[in-house]
Design a protein around this motif. Structure first.
Motif, PDB file in Angstrom:
ATOM      1  N   GLY A  68       0.800  -1.223   0.000  1.00 31.63           N
ATOM      2  CA  GLY A  68       0.000   0.000   0.000  1.00 31.63           C
ATOM      3  C   GLY A  68       0.828   1.267   0.000  1.00 31.63           C
ATOM      4  O   GLY A  68       0.275   2.367   0.067  1.00 31.63           O
ATOM      5  N   GLN A  69       2.166   1.150  -0.074  1.00 26.89           N
ATOM      6  CA  GLN A  69       3.060   2.305  -0.064  1.00 26.89           C
ATOM      7  C   GLN A  69       4.082   2.188  -1.180  1.00 26.89           C
ATOM      8  O   GLN A  69       4.482   1.082  -1.557  1.00 26.89           O
ATOM      9  CB  GLN A  69       3.798   2.415   1.286  1.00 26.89           C
ATOM     10  N   ARG A  78       2.362   9.788  -5.044  1.00 24.94           N
ATOM     11  CA  ARG A  78       1.073  10.260  -4.500  1.00 24.94           C
ATOM     12  C   ARG A  78      -0.075   9.842  -5.410  1.00 24.94           C
ATOM     13  O   ARG A  78      -1.136   9.411  -4.938  1.00 24.94           O
ATOM     14  CB  ARG A  78       1.090  11.783  -4.349  1.00 24.94           C
ATOM     15  N   ARG A 114      -0.852   6.132  -5.139  1.00 21.33           N
ATOM     16  CA  ARG A 114      -1.579   5.826  -3.889  1.00 21.33           C
ATOM     17  C   ARG A 114      -3.043   6.251  -4.003  1.00 21.33           C
ATOM     18  O   ARG A 114      -3.935   5.537  -3.530  1.00 21.33           O
ATOM     19  CB  ARG A 114      -0.893   6.519  -2.701  1.00 21.33           C
ATOM     20  N   ARG A 115      -3.294   7.413  -4.611  1.00 23.58           N
ATOM     21  CA  ARG A 115      -4.692   7.842  -4.791  1.00 23.58           C
ATOM     22  C   ARG A 115      -5.443   6.846  -5.675  1.00 23.58           C
ATOM     23  O   ARG A 115      -6.610   6.524  -5.416  1.00 23.58           O
ATOM     24  CB  ARG A 115      -4.746   9.241  -5.414  1.00 23.58           C
ATOM     25  N   ASP A 169      -6.252   3.874  -3.628  1.00 25.35           N
ATOM     26  CA  ASP A 169      -7.305   4.206  -2.665  1.00 25.35           C
ATOM     27  C   ASP A 169      -8.673   4.308  -3.333  1.00 25.35           C
ATOM     28  O   ASP A 169      -9.708   4.126  -2.679  1.00 25.35           O
ATOM     29  CB  ASP A 169      -6.987   5.526  -1.959  1.00 25.35           C
ATOM     30  N   ASN A 170      -8.701   4.639  -4.637  1.00 27.28           N
ATOM     31  CA  ASN A 170      -9.967   4.734  -5.369  1.00 27.28           C
ATOM     32  C   ASN A 170     -10.485   3.371  -5.812  1.00 27.28           C
ATOM     33  O   ASN A 170     -11.490   3.291  -6.531  1.00 27.28           O
ATOM     34  CB  ASN A 170      -9.805   5.643  -6.597  1.00 27.28           C
ATOM     35  N   ALA A 197     -11.276   8.799   7.637  1.00 34.25           N
ATOM     36  CA  ALA A 197     -11.200   8.020   6.404  1.00 34.25           C
ATOM     37  C   ALA A 197     -12.133   6.821   6.503  1.00 34.25           C
ATOM     38  O   ALA A 197     -12.345   6.267   7.587  1.00 34.25           O
ATOM     39  CB  ALA A 197      -9.768   7.552   6.173  1.00 34.25           C
ATOM     40  N   LEU A 249     -16.519   3.097   2.217  1.00 34.29           N
ATOM     41  CA  LEU A 249     -15.943   3.710   1.026  1.00 34.29           C
ATOM     42  C   LEU A 249     -17.009   3.874  -0.054  1.00 34.29           C
ATOM     43  O   LEU A 249     -17.096   4.911  -0.722  1.00 34.29           O
ATOM     44  CB  LEU A 249     -14.791   2.850   0.502  1.00 34.29           C
TER      45      LEU A 249
END
Length: 643
Positions: free
Chosen positions: A21-22, A34, A37-38, A41-42, A593, A600
């Motif tokens: 996840g990183q 960045r 990661r977005r 996350d989507n 979050a 989500l």
């Protein structure tokens, strides 16, 4: 983004991202990390397929283009010029709206065919939430020029592309759109990002100049020869000396931020007063002005107090004569409002009913009256009926009239009714969504047969009127859920236009000035700059109706010798509300979050509904699900909340 990221480093970074996840530091640059990661996350997967065909349908695309018609008009010549510079690289030049949806393309026919296979075509959304890391979506997220090469795209299906994109900003720092050049990865050019950034600046300058008619324009550059070039700074100054707009070059030259516009006067940033500059310009109009910042840095300027531009431009075809009618007199410059008026003018001389939609207080009745006064029936009556205000027990007799002696308590001679009173003119049914279903049936019959049968009579009476309806409800969804007759909806929806809420209009300054003039026609009134800035940033839940009420009260507080509305003239409760709004905007709002997939999903639904202003069909299309699925998920949320 870096074009030197090796394929090995990209593969390692992507694998590490998917496993942990990183993104590991050092393998890819921070901006790419960045964005990846977005994308993760989507809920996107690099090898995943798009959930649905998400292109806007033609009517929705036309509506989106009409909302951005000024941006399109000024961007198209620059896009065509830009394409000529990259023609040999099999590229496409793309313009996207602020939400990431493509609104125009210009490019090589061979490459356009390939681009369409990954939906790089008008109507498709390239927001990061839909397409992962890509130049358009990532430039939108970062609000900065971005280049994405090959495997740097989050979705592997886009890995054959090399793309460069840059934001297009207004003179107040608002995002207007994204300009992009996309080509095959093997044909990428190291100068593409510079080209697209320069082209975005050209569009910004064209838009700034075209919208500067109400302001004094000051063109700046450290060298006199730089005035009129794409690198020049352009500043918009109000007649009383406040800096109200600027391009990015001017902000850098004056050492200002976009947030300071409207609250800084020209003499606070330059060692010169506006009156002095105007006098120097009048003496020698063509001579560059020698200026200095307060820190001593030298600049040169050219003042443009009217619509002339110092930049040499090719001869343009004659501009069509602007309409001079009642709608034009209401027009204070907002593109969405103007587009609604332009569409309305096209049906005024045709038997096509008009449906005006928009929030309460946006001026639907003003718009309807002006449409009537702009059309061929202007000499006939304008009969307005508020369907939400008439008592249900009286609405039938008020609308359809009644014969003599039809019922006890009625007028002895009977009554013609509002439908017959509109004969030869315009009938305006405001808030028609609140009309009882039984009455909708009778109204539908009148519209079909063009005859009215008064209560207590068997004799039909012919009627002829233009029909204009209005509602703050989304009538299509009301009809789909059985709260409004679908056959009546399709009968009244000949042309539907939507008026923007006040918080979304771009013409607040001109609009507020028009309201002040209507309150005190024989008096020149204005708002203090700090008051204007606060009112522009306010949400206006009551829209124009609330704004007019606030200004009317403020004007009543002015002394006879005063001509400027200051803070202390505003109603006390409204002052407190503005201050609360400013504090709320200034304080970062902590947001928890989502903790699981269900949260989500619900968060995405809420965001889609808010961005689509409650329009269920648009929200479902944005989410990539059917409308029925969206209704089911909302019902499930209500059930959980009730437990």
């Amino acid at each position: 983004m870096r074009s030197t990221s090796t394929s090995v480093a990209l593969r390692q970074a992507r694998q590490h991202l998917l496993e942990t996840g990183q993104c590991p530091s050092g393998l890819v640059d921070d901006r790419l990390a960045r964005s990846w990661r977005r994308s993760l996350d989507n809920g996107l997967a690099p090898t995943g397929r798009l959930g649905c065909h998400d292109n806007l349908e033609h009517p929705a695309l036309r509506q989106l283009r009409s909302l951005h018609q000024e941006l399109l008009a000024h961007s198209r010549p620059v896009m065509e010029y830009l394409f000529e510079q990259v023609r040999d690289s099999q590229s496409v030049v793309v313009l996207a709206s602020p939400c990431g949806t493509l609104v125009d393309t210009c490019g090589d026919p061979y490459f356009l065919g390939k681009a369409e296979r990954v939906a790089l075509t008008s109507g498709a959304s390239w927001h990061e939430a839909q397409r992962g890391t890509n130049a358009i979506g990532t430039a939108l997220a970062e609000m900065a020029p971005v280049e994405v090469h090959g495997a740097e795209h989050f979705l592997e299906r886009n890995g054959f592309l090399t793309c460069a994109a840059a934001p297009i900003l207004s003179g107040t720092g608002q995002l207007l759109g994204i300009l992009d050049i996309s080509s095959e990865h093997s044909r990428g050019n190291p100068h593409t990002l510079g080209l697209v950034s320069t082209a975005a600046h050209m569009i910004e300058n064209r838009l700034l100049v075209s919208g500067s008619q109400r302001h004094i324009r000051l063109h700046l550059h450290p060298h006199p020869e730089g005035i009129g070039t794409v690198a020049e700074g352009i500043v918009l100054v109000s007649e009383d000396g406040w800096v109200v707009g600027a391009n990015r070059s001017a902000l850098a030259m004056l050492r200002l931020s976009a947030g300071q516009l409207g609250s800084v006067s020209l003499d606070q940033v330059l060692d010169a007063r506006l009156d002095d500059l105007m006098q120097r310009h009048q003496r020698r109009p063509e001579a560059p002005l020698s200026l200095r910042r307060h820190d001593g840095a030298a600049l040169f300027g050219q003042l443009v107090p009217d619509r002339r531009t110092v930049r040499a431009t090719p001869a343009q075809p004659p501009t069509p004569q602007a309409p001079d009618d009642a709608l034009a007199r209401l027009d204070t410059g907002d593109a969405r409002w103007r587009a609604a008026a332009a569409k309305t003018r096209r049906v005024l001389d045709k038997p096509i009913p008009l449906l005006i939609q928009g929030e309460s207080g946006v001026g639907k009745e003003w718009f309807a009256r002006s449409a009537h006064q702009s059309g061929p029936r202007r000499n006939g009556p304008f009969v307005a009926v508020n369907c939400a205000a008439l008592p249900e027990s009286l609405i039938e007799s008020e609308l359809f009239g009644y014969a003599a002696g039809a019922f006890t308590g009625g007028r002895r001679e009977g009554r013609a009714g509002l439908l017959r009173e509109a004969h030869g003119g315009t009938l305006f049914l405001d808030e028609i969504g609140d009309m009882p279903l039984a009455l909708q049936t009778r109204l539908l019959r009148v519209l079909q047969e063009r005859q009215v049968v008064p209560l207590g009579s068997a004799q039909p009476v012919a009627v002829d009127f233009a029909l204009v309806c209005a509602s703050h409800r989304h009538l299509r969804e009301e009809a789909e859920q059985g709260r409004f007759r679908s056959d009546l909806y399709y009968r009244i929806n000949g042309l539907a236009v939507e008026l923007p809420p006040l918080r979304e209009r771009t013409d607040f300054e001109a609009l507020s000035q028009q309201l002040l003039q209507s309150i005190e026609p024989g008096r020149t009134l204005r708002l203090a700059p700090s008051v204007m800035a606060a009112l522009q940033n306010y949400r206006w839940p009551g829209n124009l109706r609330q704004c007019a009420s606030v200004l009317r009260t403020a004007v009543a507080m002015l002394d006879a010798h005063e001509d400027r509305v200051e803070w202390h003239h505003l109603p006390d409760d409204f002052q407190h509300e503005l201050q609360r709004a400013e504090r709320f905007a200034a304080e970062p709002q902590p947001a928890r979050a989502p903790q699981n997939l269900d949260e989500l999903s619900q968060s995405a639904i809420q965001q889609a509904l808010e961005s689509c202003r409650g329009n269920m069909s648009h929200a479902a299309r944005t989410l990539g699900i059917s409308r029925q699925t969206l209704y089911r998920k909302l019902a499930q949320r209500k059930q959980r909340a009730a437990r």
